[in-house]
Structures are given as C-alpha cells and as structure tokens.
Motif scaffolding. Structure first.
Motif, short mmCIF file in Angstrom:
data_model
loop_
_atom_site.label_atom_id
_atom_site.label_comp_id
_atom_site.label_asym_id
_atom_site.label_seq_id
_atom_site.Cartn_x
_atom_site.Cartn_y
_atom_site.Cartn_z
N GLY A 52 -2.21 -9.73 -8.98
CA GLY A 52 -1.29 -9.15 -8.01
C GLY A 52 -0.79 -7.78 -8.44
O GLY A 52 -0.69 -6.86 -7.62
N CYS A 53 -0.49 -7.65 -9.72
CA CYS A 53 -0.01 -6.36 -10.23
C CYS A 53 -1.09 -5.29 -10.12
O CYS A 53 -0.83 -4.17 -9.67
N TRP A 54 -2.30 -5.63 -10.54
CA TRP A 54 -3.36 -4.63 -10.49
C TRP A 54 -3.80 -4.32 -9.05
O TRP A 54 -4.16 -3.18 -8.75
N ALA A 55 -3.74 -5.30 -8.17
CA ALA A 55 -4.03 -5.03 -6.75
C ALA A 55 -2.99 -4.08 -6.18
O ALA A 55 -3.32 -3.14 -5.44
N THR A 56 -1.73 -4.29 -6.55
CA THR A 56 -0.66 -3.39 -6.11
C THR A 56 -0.89 -1.99 -6.65
O THR A 56 -0.71 -1.00 -5.94
N PHE A 57 -1.31 -1.89 -7.91
CA PHE A 57 -1.58 -0.58 -8.51
C PHE A 57 -2.69 0.15 -7.77
O PHE A 57 -2.58 1.35 -7.51
N VAL A 58 -3.77 -0.56 -7.43
CA VAL A 58 -4.89 0.07 -6.73
C VAL A 58 -4.44 0.58 -5.36
O VAL A 58 -4.74 1.72 -4.98
N VAL A 59 -3.70 -0.25 -4.63
CA VAL A 59 -3.22 0.16 -3.30
C VAL A 59 -2.27 1.35 -3.44
O VAL A 59 -2.34 2.32 -2.68
N TRP A 60 -1.35 1.27 -4.41
CA TRP A 60 -0.38 2.34 -4.65
C TRP A 60 -1.10 3.65 -4.95
O TRP A 60 -0.77 4.69 -4.37
N SER A 61 -2.05 3.62 -5.86
CA SER A 61 -2.76 4.84 -6.25
C SER A 61 -3.58 5.41 -5.10
O SER A 61 -3.59 6.63 -4.89
N ALA A 62 -4.26 4.54 -4.37
CA ALA A 62 -5.05 5.01 -3.22
C ALA A 62 -4.15 5.65 -2.18
O ALA A 62 -4.50 6.70 -1.61
N PHE A 63 -3.00 5.05 -1.94
CA PHE A 63 -2.07 5.62 -0.96
C PHE A 63 -1.53 6.96 -1.44
O PHE A 63 -1.50 7.93 -0.67
N CYS A 64 -1.10 7.03 -2.70
CA CYS A 64 -0.55 8.29 -3.23
C CYS A 64 -1.56 9.42 -3.13
O CYS A 64 -1.25 10.51 -2.66
N MET A 65 -2.78 9.16 -3.57
CA MET A 65 -3.79 10.21 -3.55
C MET A 65 -4.29 10.49 -2.13
O MET A 65 -4.60 11.63 -1.80
N GLY A 66 -4.35 9.43 -1.32
CA GLY A 66 -4.79 9.62 0.07
C GLY A 66 -3.83 10.47 0.87
O GLY A 66 -4.23 11.18 1.79
N VAL A 67 -2.57 10.42 0.54
CA VAL A 67 -1.58 11.26 1.22
C VAL A 67 -1.54 12.65 0.59
O VAL A 67 -1.34 13.65 1.29
N ALA A 68 -1.73 12.72 -0.72
CA ALA A 68 -1.59 14.00 -1.42
C ALA A 68 -2.67 15.02 -1.04
O ALA A 68 -2.37 16.20 -0.85
N TRP A 69 -3.92 14.57 -0.93
CA TRP A 69 -5.00 15.52 -0.66
C TRP A 69 -4.81 16.28 0.65
O TRP A 69 -4.91 17.52 0.66
N PRO A 70 -4.55 15.60 1.78
CA PRO A 70 -4.38 16.37 3.02
C PRO A 70 -3.15 17.30 2.99
O PRO A 70 -3.20 18.40 3.53
N ILE A 71 -2.08 16.83 2.34
CA ILE A 71 -0.90 17.69 2.25
C ILE A 71 -1.20 18.91 1.40
O ILE A 71 -0.81 20.03 1.74
N ALA A 72 -1.89 18.71 0.28
CA ALA A 72 -2.22 19.83 -0.60
C ALA A 72 -3.15 20.83 0.09
O ALA A 72 -3.02 22.04 -0.09
N ASP A 73 -4.08 20.34 0.90
CA ASP A 73 -5.03 21.23 1.56
C ASP A 73 -4.50 21.86 2.84
O ASP A 73 -4.72 23.04 3.10
N HIS A 74 -3.82 21.06 3.67
CA HIS A 74 -3.49 21.53 5.01
C HIS A 74 -2.00 21.58 5.33
O HIS A 74 -1.63 22.03 6.40
#
Length: 127
Positions: A52-74
């Motif tokens: 559960g902890c590692w699943a949460t980490f994967v979702v957390w990281s994917a969300f953080c980076m998934g939001v960061a890239w478009p904001i950083a670019d556009h």
C-alpha cells in the motif's frame, strides 16, 4: 526551458523523493490497525502495509511529475510560482508526516489532518 520551469521540475522531484520518508516511516511504525487515514487503512488491508505504501508512492510521484511537466513547459509565471509553492508545502508535509510516524511529534497542520482523518473515518464507517 526557462530556469523557473526547471525549478518546477526539481521541486516536483523533491516532493516525490520526500514521500519516501513518509513511506519508510509508515512501513516501520504503522500497521493496518494503527493507520489513521481510512483510505490508507483500506489500501493496507488489500495490499499490505508495504504494498500500500509503495503503491501510494508510485501514484504520488506520477501525479507530481505529470502535473509538473505541462506547467514547466506551457504554464505562465503564476502557474509556475504556484506549483513551486505547492511542491514546497508538500515537501514540508511529507517530512512532518515522517517525523510524526517516528517520534509522535505533530505540527498544527498534522493535528488538523489527523482530525480530518478521524472525521472521514466516521463518515465512511458502514453501520
């Protein structure tokens, strides 16, 4: 990419990496019955604490980076500064959660989150 865009990406990575503090301290100190977050308790019941902890980490990281890239670019300057502030707060909260898990020290925001989880647990309880 501009410098502020790189800062957004770095802050998202830092927020993801500090989640490891929360994950490791949760694995070491928390079990299904002592987990305060009712959603986490459900997840731990299904996947175990480590899963559960590692699943949460994967979702957390994917969300953080998934939001960061478009904001950083556009994103405009307000989006980028807002993202940096939000990632900074999330980093602080990850570290404070790890501190609470290991030492039982709760900052005022952590105490309010605990009260919210208790309220949420009462609302999600099936009678």
């Amino acid at each position: 990419m501009e410098t502020i865009g790189i800062v957004v990406i770095v802050m998202a990575a830092v927020a993801s990496l500090t989640k490891i503090i929360d994950v490791v301290t949760t694995i070491l100190r928390v079990n299904v019955h002592t987990e305060i977050n009712p959603i986490g308790r459900f997840l731990f019941g299904r996947l175990g604490v480590k899963g559960g902890c590692w699943a949460t980490f994967v979702v957390w990281s994917a969300f953080c980076m998934g939001v960061a890239w478009p904001i950083a670019d556009h994103g405009d300057i307000f989006d980028r500064v807002g993202a940096i502030i939000i990632y900074s707060v999330l980093t602080y909260l990850n570290v404070s959660t790890g501190l609470f898990n290991m030492k039982g020290i709760a900052i005022p925001f952590t105490r309010s989150i605990i009260r919210f989880y208790c309220w949420l647990g009462r609302k999600l309880r099936v009678y």
